[in-house]
Design a protein around this motif. Structure first.
Motif, PDB file in Angstrom:
ATOM      1  N   GLU A 187      49.393  57.166  31.772  1.00 41.22           N
ATOM      2  CA  GLU A 187      48.798  56.265  32.210  1.00 41.22           C
ATOM      3  C   GLU A 187      49.297  55.818  33.496  1.00 41.22           C
ATOM      4  O   GLU A 187      50.580  55.456  33.796  1.00 41.22           O
ATOM      5  CB  GLU A 187      48.878  55.209  31.275  1.00 41.22           C
ATOM      6  CG  GLU A 187      48.168  55.334  30.094  1.00 41.22           C
ATOM      7  CD  GLU A 187      46.473  55.272  29.995  1.00 41.22           C
ATOM      8  OE1 GLU A 187      46.001  54.670  30.925  1.00 41.22           O
ATOM      9  OE2 GLU A 187      45.994  56.258  29.385  1.00 41.22           O
ATOM     10  N   PRO A 214      49.832  52.866  36.642  1.00 40.35           N
ATOM     11  CA  PRO A 214      49.762  51.422  36.860  1.00 40.35           C
ATOM     12  C   PRO A 214      48.750  51.323  37.766  1.00 40.35           C
ATOM     13  O   PRO A 214      48.394  52.092  38.400  1.00 40.35           O
ATOM     14  CB  PRO A 214      51.015  51.026  37.329  1.00 40.35           C
ATOM     15  CG  PRO A 214      52.052  52.394  37.584  1.00 40.35           C
ATOM     16  CD  PRO A 214      51.325  53.561  36.879  1.00 40.35           C
ATOM     17  N   ASP A 215      48.104  50.127  37.569  1.00 39.46           N
ATOM     18  CA  ASP A 215      47.141  49.579  38.327  1.00 39.46           C
ATOM     19  C   ASP A 215      47.210  49.521  40.014  1.00 39.46           C
ATOM     20  O   ASP A 215      46.512  49.795  40.837  1.00 39.46           O
ATOM     21  CB  ASP A 215      46.552  48.301  37.998  1.00 39.46           C
ATOM     22  CG  ASP A 215      46.005  48.090  36.592  1.00 39.46           C
ATOM     23  OD1 ASP A 215      45.404  49.313  36.161  1.00 39.46           O
ATOM     24  OD2 ASP A 215      45.886  47.172  35.967  1.00 39.46           O
ATOM     25  N   ASP A 216      48.436  49.253  40.390  1.00 39.26           N
ATOM     26  CA  ASP A 216      48.802  49.416  41.721  1.00 39.26           C
ATOM     27  C   ASP A 216      49.436  50.701  42.047  1.00 39.26           C
ATOM     28  O   ASP A 216      49.812  50.779  43.451  1.00 39.26           O
ATOM     29  CB  ASP A 216      50.004  48.255  41.924  1.00 39.26           C
ATOM     30  CG  ASP A 216      51.329  48.552  41.220  1.00 39.26           C
ATOM     31  OD1 ASP A 216      51.141  49.503  40.281  1.00 39.26           O
ATOM     32  OD2 ASP A 216      52.303  47.873  41.426  1.00 39.26           O
ATOM     33  N   SER A 236      46.295  55.224  45.554  1.00 38.22           N
ATOM     34  CA  SER A 236      45.207  56.420  45.479  1.00 38.22           C
ATOM     35  C   SER A 236      45.646  57.746  46.054  1.00 38.22           C
ATOM     36  O   SER A 236      46.346  57.619  46.688  1.00 38.22           O
ATOM     37  CB  SER A 236      44.022  55.680  46.185  1.00 38.22           C
ATOM     38  OG  SER A 236      44.098  55.814  47.533  1.00 38.22           O
TER      39      SER A 236
END
Length: 135
Positions: A93, A95-97, A100
């Motif tokens: 998983e 992290p959202d931050d 990319s």
């Protein structure tokens, strides 16, 4: 070897080709070659009708597969084992931050550029002071 690009290829047809290629343990490129060869061979082969099925006399394909059936089976087995190992790996998983992929590539390129600039500066300095390798 020439390359072939097909524009405006229907998505549903591409997905069918991709699925069929996977079922035959071929890449999409390999399956495309086989399909075109079969289509072209069909126009030059003998056909006969037995009353229920149209039979085509087999012809030798131009696409040569040098694997024996045993080698092909072993390659398929190894590939399945590898995919099973990959699927067994724990899921990560992020992290959202998390950056990319494009950002990671950009950072890597910038880092490589800095390294090359530093090497060039050292080389130019060595050249100016007469420490050129091989001189």
């Amino acid at each position: 070897m020439p390359a072939l690009q097909v524009r405006d290829f229907p998505d549903d047809l591409y997905e069918q080709l991709k699925s069929y290629a996977a079922s035959q343990h071929r890449s999409i490129a390999q399956q495309t070659i086989v399909a075109v060869e079969e289509m072209l061979a069909a126009q030059n082969t003998s056909h006969y009708w037995d009353g229920g099925t149209l039979h085509r006399v087999a012809s030798r394909p131009r696409y040569l597969d040098f694997d024996t059936e045993a080698q092909r089976a072993e390659r398929i087995k190894k590939r399945k084992e590898l995919f099973a190992e990959i699927h067994a790996l724990p899921k990560i998983e992020l992290p959202d931050d998390f950056p990319s992929v494009a950002e990671l590539v950009r950072q890597g390129r910038e880092e490589r550029g800095r390294e090359l600039d530093e090497r060039m500066e050292r080389t130019m300095l060595d050249f100016k002071v007469g420490r050129v390798v091989g001189a």
